[in-house]
Motif scaffolding. Structure first.
Motif, PDB file in Angstrom:
ATOM      1  N   UNK A  94       0.833  -1.210   0.000  1.00 19.12           N
ATOM      2  CA  UNK A  94       0.000   0.000   0.000  1.00 19.12           C
ATOM      3  C   UNK A  94       0.867   1.258   0.000  1.00 19.12           C
ATOM      4  N   UNK A  95       1.961   1.229   0.773  1.00 19.60           N
ATOM      5  CA  UNK A  95       2.845   2.397   0.792  1.00 19.60           C
ATOM      6  C   UNK A  95       3.491   2.629  -0.571  1.00 19.60           C
ATOM      7  N   UNK A  96       3.891   1.549  -1.234  1.00 19.35           N
ATOM      8  CA  UNK A  96       4.497   1.694  -2.559  1.00 19.35           C
ATOM      9  C   UNK A  96       3.478   2.188  -3.586  1.00 19.35           C
ATOM     10  N   UNK A  97       2.230   1.689  -3.489  1.00 16.68           N
ATOM     11  CA  UNK A  97       1.185   2.156  -4.403  1.00 16.68           C
ATOM     12  C   UNK A  97       0.917   3.649  -4.221  1.00 16.68           C
ATOM     13  N   UNK A  98       0.910   4.107  -2.972  1.00 15.74           N
ATOM     14  CA  UNK A  98       0.718   5.539  -2.723  1.00 15.74           C
ATOM     15  C   UNK A  98       1.839   6.355  -3.368  1.00 15.74           C
ATOM     16  N   UNK A  99       3.074   5.856  -3.263  1.00 18.25           N
ATOM     17  CA  UNK A  99       4.202   6.580  -3.863  1.00 18.25           C
ATOM     18  C   UNK A  99       4.100   6.610  -5.384  1.00 18.25           C
ATOM     19  N   UNK A 100       3.669   5.480  -5.979  1.00 20.44           N
ATOM     20  CA  UNK A 100       3.518   5.432  -7.442  1.00 20.44           C
ATOM     21  C   UNK A 100       2.432   6.389  -7.909  1.00 20.44           C
ATOM     22  N   UNK A 101       1.294   6.416  -7.216  1.00 19.00           N
ATOM     23  CA  UNK A 101       0.207   7.331  -7.589  1.00 19.00           C
ATOM     24  C   UNK A 101       0.662   8.785  -7.504  1.00 19.00           C
ATOM     25  N   UNK A 102       1.449   9.102  -6.486  1.00 17.46           N
ATOM     26  CA  UNK A 102       1.958  10.470  -6.365  1.00 17.46           C
ATOM     27  C   UNK A 102       2.871  10.828  -7.534  1.00 17.46           C
ATOM     28  N   UNK A 103       3.738   9.885  -7.926  1.00 17.90           N
ATOM     29  CA  UNK A 103       4.623  10.140  -9.065  1.00 17.90           C
ATOM     30  C   UNK A 103       3.844  10.294 -10.357  1.00 17.90           C
ATOM     31  N   UNK A 104       2.784   9.455 -10.541  1.00 18.71           N
ATOM     32  CA  UNK A 104       1.973   9.569 -11.748  1.00 18.71           C
ATOM     33  C   UNK A 104       1.272  10.927 -11.821  1.00 18.71           C
ATOM     34  N   UNK A 105       0.790  11.409 -10.705  1.00 18.35           N
ATOM     35  CA  UNK A 105       0.155  12.722 -10.684  1.00 18.35           C
ATOM     36  C   UNK A 105       1.139  13.816 -11.083  1.00 18.35           C
ATOM     37  N   UNK A 106       2.374  13.721 -10.591  1.00 17.38           N
ATOM     38  CA  UNK A 106       3.373  14.732 -10.952  1.00 17.38           C
ATOM     39  C   UNK A 106       3.732  14.654 -12.427  1.00 17.38           C
ATOM     40  N   UNK A 107       3.865  13.419 -12.953  1.00 17.59           N
ATOM     41  CA  UNK A 107       4.178  13.260 -14.377  1.00 17.59           C
ATOM     42  C   UNK A 107       3.051  13.783 -15.255  1.00 17.59           C
ATOM     43  N   UNK A 108       1.804  13.525 -14.856  1.00 22.66           N
ATOM     44  CA  UNK A 108       0.669  14.023 -15.628  1.00 22.66           C
ATOM     45  C   UNK A 108       0.658  15.548 -15.667  1.00 22.66           C
ATOM     46  N   UNK A 109       0.917  16.162 -14.531  1.00 24.74           N
ATOM     47  CA  UNK A 109       0.956  17.626 -14.488  1.00 24.74           C
ATOM     48  C   UNK A 109       2.070  18.181 -15.374  1.00 24.74           C
ATOM     49  N   UNK A 110       3.244  17.544 -15.324  1.00 20.97           N
ATOM     50  CA  UNK A 110       4.356  18.006 -16.169  1.00 20.97           C
ATOM     51  C   UNK A 110       4.043  17.829 -17.643  1.00 20.97           C
ATOM     52  N   UNK A 111       3.365  16.720 -18.007  1.00 18.13           N
ATOM     53  CA  UNK A 111       3.003  16.494 -19.409  1.00 18.13           C
ATOM     54  C   UNK A 111       2.051  17.558 -19.907  1.00 18.13           C
TER      55      UNK A 111
END
Length: 329
Positions: A94-111
């Motif tokens: 669960x902790x790793x999934x939370x970290x991945x979701x946070x990274x995806x949100x940042x990548x989406x914003x940068x895109x």
């Protein structure tokens, strides 16, 4: 078998404890030196039995009643260490999934930011290209310098009568004017349009045609641009040259000849910089000719092929042409 009752067990073990205590007292009484070693062993055994009874009376190893016999360093310990439960595999996932979701949100914003930046850059580049083309006409001569006429005369009786583009407007008045030749005033005005002299001969030819078109000398501009298109078919400005040649016809009231050049430029390379312009001007030429069906086809293809341009750089011209015709669907 019923579970043991601590009170019953305690009542049974109290007499035994008393006996052991008495034995300990007797063992500590003054005795001969020969019996001291035996008494010490008996005392240690009694202490061990007492600890065993404590564990039986107070099960669970609670530090409130007795200390652990052995610690990590092999010495008796007076404190009890409380273990912290380790994280489970599910907690780690669960902790790793939370970290991945946070990274995806940042990548989406940068895109999204990069996409908007690229769109703005394309608009700025298109505007700069327009300014560059216009700068060939508006660049003033150095202070005090007199514009020098080109060594190649443009407006003469012969070259106006036989233009290299091979197209005529179909008007008897225009043909009569071409046969009669330009007036002295027109010759003088055309000769004031200077031809650039740079290291890029193809760009000089195109820029000269642009200057003539911008000054309103459409026949001369058509001749110059046709010469450029024929002589430099692979030049970087060739899409601009063919499109501007079509405009030299359209602005001079010859939509049929203009449509041919616009269609040719669009079909030559649909990804070229002036391909969308030519397709939109093709629709405008069809409107001028009264061919609503072909105008609607051109407008429909323009909107489907160049949606970004239709809502950006050429949005006003696109909407203006759409208002001039009524298309089905």
């Amino acid at each position: 078998m019923s579970p043991r009752n601590p009170l019953t067990l305690f009542s049974k073990t109290v007499p035994a404890l008393g006996a052991l205590v008495c034995a300990a007292v007797v063992a500590t009484s003054p005795v001969p030196a020969a019996a001291q070693d035996n008494s010490e062993a008996r005392l240690r055994r009694a202490e061990a039995e007492i600890r065993a009874l404590q564990r039986a009376v107070f099960p669970g190893g609670d530090g409130r009643f007795f200390e652990p016999q052995i610690t990590s360093d092999g010495a008796p310990s007076s404190t009890v260490t409380t273990r912290t439960p380790s994280t489970t595999a599910v907690t780690d996932i669960l902790a790793r999934l939370d970290a991945i979701e946070t990274q995806l949100q940042r990548l989406t914003a940068l895109t999204e930011e990069n996409t908007n930046a690229l769109s703005n850059m394309e608009l700025r580049v298109a505007a700069l290209e327009e300014q560059r083309s216009a700068g060939a006409v508006t660049t003033p001569s150095p202070s005090g310098a007199t514009p020098q006429p080109s060594n190649e005369p443009i407006a003469t009786n012969s070259n106006l009568a036989a233009m290299s583009d091979g197209a005529s407007d179909g008007s008897e008045d225009a043909q009569s004017a071409a046969a009669a030749g330009p007036s002295a005033e027109r010759l003088a005005a055309v000769q004031e349009i200077t031809k650039p002299q740079t290291d890029d001969a193809g760009d000089d030819e195109y820029s000269y045609g642009f200057r003539l078109w911008n000054a309103g000398f459409y026949p001369e501009a058509r001749q110059q641009l046709a010469s450029y298109v024929e002589g430099y078919p692979d030049h970087s400005q060739i899409s601009y040259g063919r499109n501007l040649l079509g405009r030299a016809f359209l602005d001079d009231g010859m939509p049929e000849e203009a449509a041919r050049w616009f269609l040719r430029n669009y079909q030559a390379d649909r990804t070229a910089r002036r391909a969308p312009d030519s397709l939109l001007f093709l629709a405008e030429s069809m409107i001028a000719m009264g061919d609503t069906r072909r105008a609607c086809i051109a407008l429909s293809e323009f909107g489907e092929t160049y949606p970004a341009v239709a809502t950006g750089r050429l949005a006003d011209q696109y909407e203006s042409n759409r208002r001039r015709v009524t298309c089905d669907g």
